[in-house]
Structure formats: structure tokens, C-alpha cells
Design a protein around this motif. Structure first.
Motif, PDB file in Angstrom:
ATOM      1  N   LEU A  87      25.219 -45.434  47.027  1.00 18.07           N
ATOM      2  CA  LEU A  87      23.910 -45.304  47.662  1.00 18.07           C
ATOM      3  C   LEU A  87      22.834 -46.035  46.873  1.00 18.07           C
ATOM      4  N   ASN A  88      22.154 -46.953  47.556  1.00 19.24           N
ATOM      5  CA  ASN A  88      20.976 -47.616  46.991  1.00 19.24           C
ATOM      6  C   ASN A  88      19.755 -46.766  47.345  1.00 19.24           C
ATOM      7  N   THR A  89      19.073 -46.261  46.335  1.00 20.97           N
ATOM      8  CA  THR A  89      17.963 -45.331  46.580  1.00 20.97           C
ATOM      9  C   THR A  89      16.653 -46.042  46.888  1.00 20.97           C
ATOM     10  N   GLU A  90      16.635 -47.377  46.793  1.00 13.71           N
ATOM     11  CA  GLU A  90      15.410 -48.132  47.068  1.00 13.71           C
ATOM     12  C   GLU A  90      15.302 -48.409  48.564  1.00 13.71           C
ATOM     13  N   ILE A  91      14.514 -47.607  49.249  1.00 14.11           N
ATOM     14  CA  ILE A  91      14.306 -47.774  50.683  1.00 14.11           C
ATOM     15  C   ILE A  91      13.249 -48.848  50.916  1.00 14.11           C
ATOM     16  N   GLU A  92      13.546 -49.774  51.813  1.00 12.68           N
ATOM     17  CA  GLU A  92      12.564 -50.797  52.182  1.00 12.68           C
ATOM     18  C   GLU A  92      11.595 -50.194  53.193  1.00 12.68           C
ATOM     19  N   ILE A  93      10.332 -50.081  52.807  1.00 12.18           N
ATOM     20  CA  ILE A  93       9.324 -49.410  53.634  1.00 12.18           C
ATOM     21  C   ILE A  93       8.275 -50.406  54.105  1.00 12.18           C
ATOM     22  N   LYS A  94       7.983 -50.380  55.424  1.00 12.11           N
ATOM     23  CA  LYS A  94       6.957 -51.260  55.989  1.00 12.11           C
ATOM     24  C   LYS A  94       6.053 -50.450  56.903  1.00 12.11           C
ATOM     25  N   LYS A  95       4.751 -50.453  56.615  1.00 11.63           N
ATOM     26  CA  LYS A  95       3.779 -49.717  57.422  1.00 11.63           C
ATOM     27  C   LYS A  95       3.476 -50.475  58.709  1.00 11.63           C
ATOM     28  N   LEU A  96       3.458 -49.752  59.825  1.00 10.80           N
ATOM     29  CA  LEU A  96       3.122 -50.321  61.127  1.00 10.80           C
ATOM     30  C   LEU A  96       1.925 -49.578  61.711  1.00 10.80           C
ATOM     31  N   ASP A  97       1.395 -50.095  62.834  1.00 11.80           N
ATOM     32  CA  ASP A  97       0.226 -49.460  63.455  1.00 11.80           C
ATOM     33  C   ASP A  97       0.530 -48.038  63.908  1.00 11.80           C
ATOM     34  N   ASN A  98       1.744 -47.829  64.420  1.00  6.97           N
ATOM     35  CA  ASN A  98       2.070 -46.531  65.002  1.00  6.97           C
ATOM     36  C   ASN A  98       3.007 -45.700  64.129  1.00  6.97           C
ATOM     37  N   GLY A  99       3.261 -46.140  62.894  1.00  7.49           N
ATOM     38  CA  GLY A  99       4.173 -45.389  62.038  1.00  7.49           C
ATOM     39  C   GLY A  99       4.682 -46.206  60.875  1.00  7.49           C
ATOM     40  N   THR A 100       5.922 -45.929  60.461  1.00  9.22           N
ATOM     41  CA  THR A 100       6.515 -46.587  59.296  1.00  9.22           C
ATOM     42  C   THR A 100       7.971 -46.949  59.578  1.00  9.22           C
TER      43      THR A 100
END
Length: 215
Positions: A87-100
Motif C-alpha cells: 500500500l502506497n499511503t501517498e494519496i494524490e489529491i486534487k481540489k475541484l469546484d464541487n469536491g475533491t
């Protein structure tokens, strides 16, 4: 046979120390899990949960919480299905207008169900979707019972939102139809008005011509 200083420098340049450090830390974590009297073992900034760590947890009541910058990731021993799926614990996170949008485990198979707890208390997410590559669209998985944590069973790209995507699309559609209707009404109004002005101007000119003729 002891290693010479030159050989040590050569090994260092080839970067085996990183591997050694990873092995050393894995061993430390294994000992920590084994020696802990608590079911939950907290570990900071662990990038990769190895097969050895998963094996240590597998089938037990113990779990580990990996503390990351913006979230914590929890793995329960009872939820592990395949210890070979590291398991790679580094989640790729991208903010969007209506959520993530979240990319979990680089799209690779998970060892089992994991829990992600967000540190942001103002997240207030209500719905979770997973992207269906075959259909090229997001599909609703469930309505979230918790606004600050997720339970994830499968790897892939997730979308967590404040509002349902379908409702959002409907609202946009309604606004578009309403806007188009108003535009059409404006065009019709201008056409009728111009037509009225034309006939009114023509009638006035005709009346003036008749009056001049009578004189």
C-alpha cells in the motif's frame, strides 16, 4: 571479511543505504506492532506499507494508523485480504469546484479495506463516487455517514462531493433551458415590436399623405 572504507563509500554512492534504512524501519515497525499492548499502533509518515507489515497485521485485531500531512490512513488486520498488495499511503489529491478527486494506491490493487480520515474539519463531504473506466464516468458508491472519513475497498480514482453530481447537472440544464427560453422571448419581442413600428409608421405616413391630398 570486514568492509573497507573505500567499499563503504562505493556502496553509499550506489544508494544501498536507503534500502537498508527502509528494511531497518520495517523491522522497527514489526517489533512495535508485536510489542504493543494496544490494538492501534500509530506510525508517522510511512510512505509504503510493505508485505511484511501486512503479514504481521493479517487476521489479527490489531491495526496501524499512518499519520500523513492532510489525512490519516488506517489499516485493520481483520480487513486485509491480500498481503502481497503493498500500500502506497501517498494519496494524490486534487481540489475541484464541487469536491475533491483522490487517486488511491496509484491505481493498484489494495490489500483490503482502508480508512482515510481527513484532518480538515470543514470538509463536510456527503457523497462518494468512483470512476468507471469502461463507462468513462463517475458512479455513486454511497452517501457518506461521516463527513471527515472514508472507507475505501478498491483502488482507483474517487470523487467526494458536497452535492450529487446528477443534481448539479440537472441544475445546469435547467439554467441553460431557462436562459435559452428568455433569449428566444426577447428575439420574438423585438421582431413583433419592429413589425408594429413598421406598420404604425406606414399607417401614419399614409394618413399624412391622404390629408395633404384633401387639402
Amino acid at each position: 571479511m570486514p568492509t573497507s572504507e573505500n567499499e563503504k563509500i562505493k556502496l553509499s554512492n550506489n544508494k544501498p543505504l536507503k534500502i537498508v534504512n527502509n528494511i531497518s524501519r520495517t523491522n522497527d515497525i514489526l517489533e512495535k506492532i508485536k510489542a504493543s499492548s494496544e490494538n492501534m499502533v500509530v506510525i508517522r509518515n510511512l510512505k509504503n506499507v510493505s508485505a511484511d507489515i501486512l503479514k504481521q497485521l493479517y487476521g489479527t485485531e490489531k491495526s496501524i494508523m499512518i499519520e500523513c500531512n492532510d489525512y490519516n490512513m488506517v489499516i485493520y488486520g481483520k480487513d486485509i485480504k491480500n498481503i502481497e498488495n503493498e500500500l502506497n499511503t501517498e494519496i494524490e489529491i486534487k481540489k475541484l469546484d464541487n469536491g475533491t478527486k483522490l487517486l488511491v494506491n496509484d491505481g493498484k490493487a489494495l490489500p483490503g479495506k482502508i480508512k482515510v480520515e481527513f484532518n480538515d474539519e470543514k470538509s463536510n463531504y456527503k457523497y462518494m463516487y468512483i470512476y468507471n473506466d469502461n463507462e468513462n464516468k463517475y458512479e455513486l458508491i454511497n452517501s457518506l455517514t461521516s463527513t471527515d472519513s472514508l472507507e475505501i475497498d478498491y483502488s482507483g480514482t474517487y470523487l467526494i462531493t458536497h452535492d450529487k453530481i446528477k443534481e448539479f447537472k440537472i441544475n445546469v440544464l435547467i439554467i441553460s433551458i431557462a436562459g435559452g427560453s428568455i433569449l428566444i422571448l426577447i428575439v420574438i419581442y423585438i421582431f413583433i415590436k419592429r413589425k408594429y413600428w413598421f406598420w404604425w409608421s406606414t399607417a401614419r405616413e399614409t394618413k399624412e399623405a391622404v390629408e395633404k391630398f384633401k387639402k
